[in-house]
Design an enzyme around this catalytic site. Structure first.
Site, PDB file in Angstrom:
ATOM      1  N   ASP A 195     -33.217  31.983 -20.818  1.00 28.52           N
ATOM      2  CA  ASP A 195     -32.452  32.436 -19.667  1.00 28.52           C
ATOM      3  C   ASP A 195     -31.544  33.586 -20.053  1.00 28.52           C
ATOM      4  OD1 ASP A 195     -33.130  30.987 -17.465  1.00 28.52           O
ATOM      5  OD2 ASP A 195     -31.843  29.291 -17.986  1.00 28.52           O
ATOM      6  N   LYS A 217     -34.507  37.738 -16.481  1.00 24.93           N
ATOM      7  CA  LYS A 217     -34.676  39.054 -15.869  1.00 24.93           C
ATOM      8  C   LYS A 217     -36.097  39.535 -16.123  1.00 24.93           C
ATOM      9  CE  LYS A 217     -32.677  41.474 -19.899  1.00 24.93           C
ATOM     10  NZ  LYS A 217     -32.031  40.469 -20.675  1.00 24.93           N
ATOM     11  N   GLY A 249     -25.624  26.054 -21.653  1.00 26.22           N
ATOM     12  CA  GLY A 249     -24.909  24.808 -21.337  1.00 26.22           C
ATOM     13  C   GLY A 249     -25.801  23.597 -21.455  1.00 26.22           C
TER      14      GLY A 249
HETATM   15  N1  SAH Z   1     -26.203  24.635 -17.263  1.00 24.85           N
HETATM   16  C1  SAH Z   1     -25.019  25.441 -17.420  1.00 24.85           C
HETATM   17  C2  SAH Z   1     -24.518  26.013 -16.125  1.00 24.85           C
HETATM   18  C3  SAH Z   1     -25.480  26.957 -15.464  1.00 24.85           C
HETATM   19  S1  SAH Z   1     -24.813  27.733 -14.027  1.00 24.85           S
HETATM   20  C4  SAH Z   1     -23.946  24.610 -18.116  1.00 24.85           C
HETATM   21  O1  SAH Z   1     -24.069  23.399 -18.245  1.00 24.85           O
HETATM   22  O2  SAH Z   1     -22.968  25.219 -18.574  1.00 24.85           O
HETATM   23  C5  SAH Z   1     -24.192  29.213 -14.689  1.00 24.85           C
HETATM   24  C6  SAH Z   1     -22.683  29.225 -14.646  1.00 24.85           C
HETATM   25  O3  SAH Z   1     -22.178  28.581 -15.786  1.00 24.85           O
HETATM   26  C7  SAH Z   1     -22.063  30.591 -14.685  1.00 24.85           C
HETATM   27  O4  SAH Z   1     -22.058  31.201 -13.418  1.00 24.85           O
HETATM   28  C8  SAH Z   1     -20.677  30.275 -15.152  1.00 24.85           C
HETATM   29  O5  SAH Z   1     -19.925  29.733 -14.099  1.00 24.85           O
HETATM   30  C9  SAH Z   1     -20.938  29.158 -16.139  1.00 24.85           C
HETATM   31  N2  SAH Z   1     -21.023  29.603 -17.544  1.00 24.85           N
HETATM   32  C10 SAH Z   1     -22.012  29.387 -18.402  1.00 24.85           C
HETATM   33  N3  SAH Z   1     -21.735  29.855 -19.617  1.00 24.85           N
HETATM   34  C11 SAH Z   1     -20.507  30.410 -19.535  1.00 24.85           C
HETATM   35  C12 SAH Z   1     -19.634  31.064 -20.461  1.00 24.85           C
HETATM   36  N4  SAH Z   1     -19.985  31.253 -21.748  1.00 24.85           N
HETATM   37  N5  SAH Z   1     -18.436  31.490 -20.019  1.00 24.85           N
HETATM   38  C13 SAH Z   1     -18.071  31.306 -18.748  1.00 24.85           C
HETATM   39  N6  SAH Z   1     -18.848  30.685 -17.843  1.00 24.85           N
HETATM   40  C14 SAH Z   1     -20.044  30.247 -18.212  1.00 24.85           C
END
Ligand code: SAH
Length: 410
Positions: A195, A217, A249
């Site tokens: 991703d 992308k 995440g």
């Molecule tokens: N599965 C991911 C979330 C995916 S949605 C998780 O568990 O973290 C994507 C969102 O995650 C972004 O729009 C932002 O809000 C957040 N996000 C993910 N990584 C980030 C980072 N390093 N810093 C700030 N926000 C982050």
């Protein structure tokens, strides 16, 4: 010299002579391999007795006799009496039965290795010269550590029919915030479907012939539609490839991981999920914000900023003992603010916006609910960012300092 041999004991008679600590420690290895076990021992250690009862093993409660070993493929002798062990070993030798003699200094015709597993790889360590179990165990542990972290070349060179998909949570970015299991699966992968968010450094470590598909992308900057991602995962796995779906995440937090698992299951493709540190918790944490804090916040409510503002979100925002964490919320911040203020949430509620958490570009903007969208605009806040709303977002929370009052809170 010793030849190291992998043997399968499944369904084969293994006789364990002696029921002490050594037998208890080694018994699980024979059990794991599905051996047909007979224990001959007048006395059992507690560990051995527990295993014996749990697995319903056969047990002769008496000193060993020559006919005990007769039907065995392998004998393990650890009676604590070197003369008995030597006698058992001699019986085995004359009957061409392999024997592990656990007596100090003795070798027997077979030896157990110090063993470790990582995925489907088995590593055994032993020495050609004198027995030195601690050295073998230390060496085994060092190799096991490298294997677990995926730092050794684990990738299959021969294609098997057993393709599979692993959804791996990559955490918020840095490689050392990924799980060790995730690292190992990456090292085994033939295909990595990545991703936009998620750890990027680990991709650079992959073998040059690992196929990396960036679904975040593609030409025209449009992300690949979910349906197509599901199809890529299933098609590659069906070719017998090991596919890692690497996500930022945690795969099951706004990662559409559930849909990908469902697609694999529907297609009969084996699939597993490796959790990751979700940005919900780890990004606020990077800015020193605990999402719960004794005396300040008893729980937290997580929302997708792009979705409709629901009544449960307004309830959470109104409740000053609950933290609200907003993901994907930068573009929709104005909408959230007006809905909240309209619903009677105090405009003074503290807000922290953490961009690029756990990266060198990390930045925190502190504001309040009433003017969060204005301050975010002025600071040119960009995605990815996590928005934290609630008392825990107050600056200086962990310093025990009440910012406005400038006084120490006890
Ligand atoms: N599965 C991911 C979330 C995916 S949605 C998780 O568990 O973290 C994507 C969102 O995650 C972004 O729009 C932002 O809000 C957040 N996000 C993910 N990584 C980030 C980072 N390093 N810093 C700030 N926000 C982050």
């Amino acid at each position: 010299m010793t030849l190291m041999l992998g043997i399968s004991l499944a369904g084969r008679r293994v006789v364990l002579v002696g029921g002490g600590a050594v037998t208890g420690r080694r018994l699980p290895r024979f059990l794991d391999d599905g051996a047909d076990i007979l224990i001959v021992a007048p006395i059992l250690s507690d560990d051995t007795r527990v295993l014996l009862e749990r697995h319903g093993l056969r047990h002769e409660s008496r000193p060993v006799r020559v006919d005990d070993v007769e039907d065995a493929w392998l004998v393990h002798t650890a009676t604590g009496d070197p003369r008995v062990d030597a006698e058992v070993a001699a019986w085995c030798e004359s009957r061409r039965i392999l024997c592990i003699n656990a007596s100090n200094g003795a070798h027997g015709s077979a030896r157990l290795t110090a063993e470790s597993r990582a995925g489907d790889v088995v590593v055994g360590v032993m020495s050609d010269s004198g027995v030195d179990p601690r050295r073998a165990a230390r060496l085994r542990d060092a190799i096991a550590g490298l294997l677990r972290e995926g730092r050794l070349p684990l990738r299959r060179r021969r294609r098997s029919a057993a393709g599979r998909v692993d959804l791996v949570g990559g955490g918020p970015g840095p490689t050392d915030l990924m799980t060790i299991r995730g690292r190992r699966l990456l090292a085994e992968a033939d295909v990595v479907v990545a991703d936009r968010l998620g750890p990027a450094d680990v991709l650079a470590e992959l073998d040059s012939d690992v196929e990396v598909i960036d679904v975040g992308k593609r030409p025209g900057h449009h992300p690949v539609p979910q349906e197509e991602i599901n199809q890529i995962l299933v098609d590659r796995a069906r070719l017998g490839l090991r596919v890692v779906r690497l996500k930022g995440g945690d795969p099951f937090v706004y990662g559409r991981g559930g849909e990908e698992v469902a697609a694999c299951l529907a297609a009969g493709v084996p699939v597993e999920v490796v959790p990751g540190l979700t940005s919900v918790v780890s990004v606020p944490q990077a800015a020193g914000i605990p999402v719960t804090h004794r005396g300040t916040a008893v729980g937290f409510h997580v929302v997708n900023g792009q979705a409709e503002v629901t009544s449960s979100t307004l309830d959470a925002l109104r409740d000053d003992s609950v933290t609200t964490v907003v993901l994907m919320g930068v573009a929709a911040l104005r909408k959230l603010v007006s809905a909240a203020v309209e619903a009677g949430v105090p405009a003074s509620r503290p807000v922290a916006i953490v961009e690029n958490g756990h990266t060198p570009q990390q930045r925190t903007t502190r504001t309040t609910l009433g003017r969060a969208h204005l301050d975010a605009e002025a600071a040119q806040v960009r995605n990815p960012a996590v928005i934290v709303i609630g008392e825990v977002a107050r600056a200086g929370l962990l310093l025990g300092v009440h910012e406005e009052a400038g006084e120490t809170v006890r």
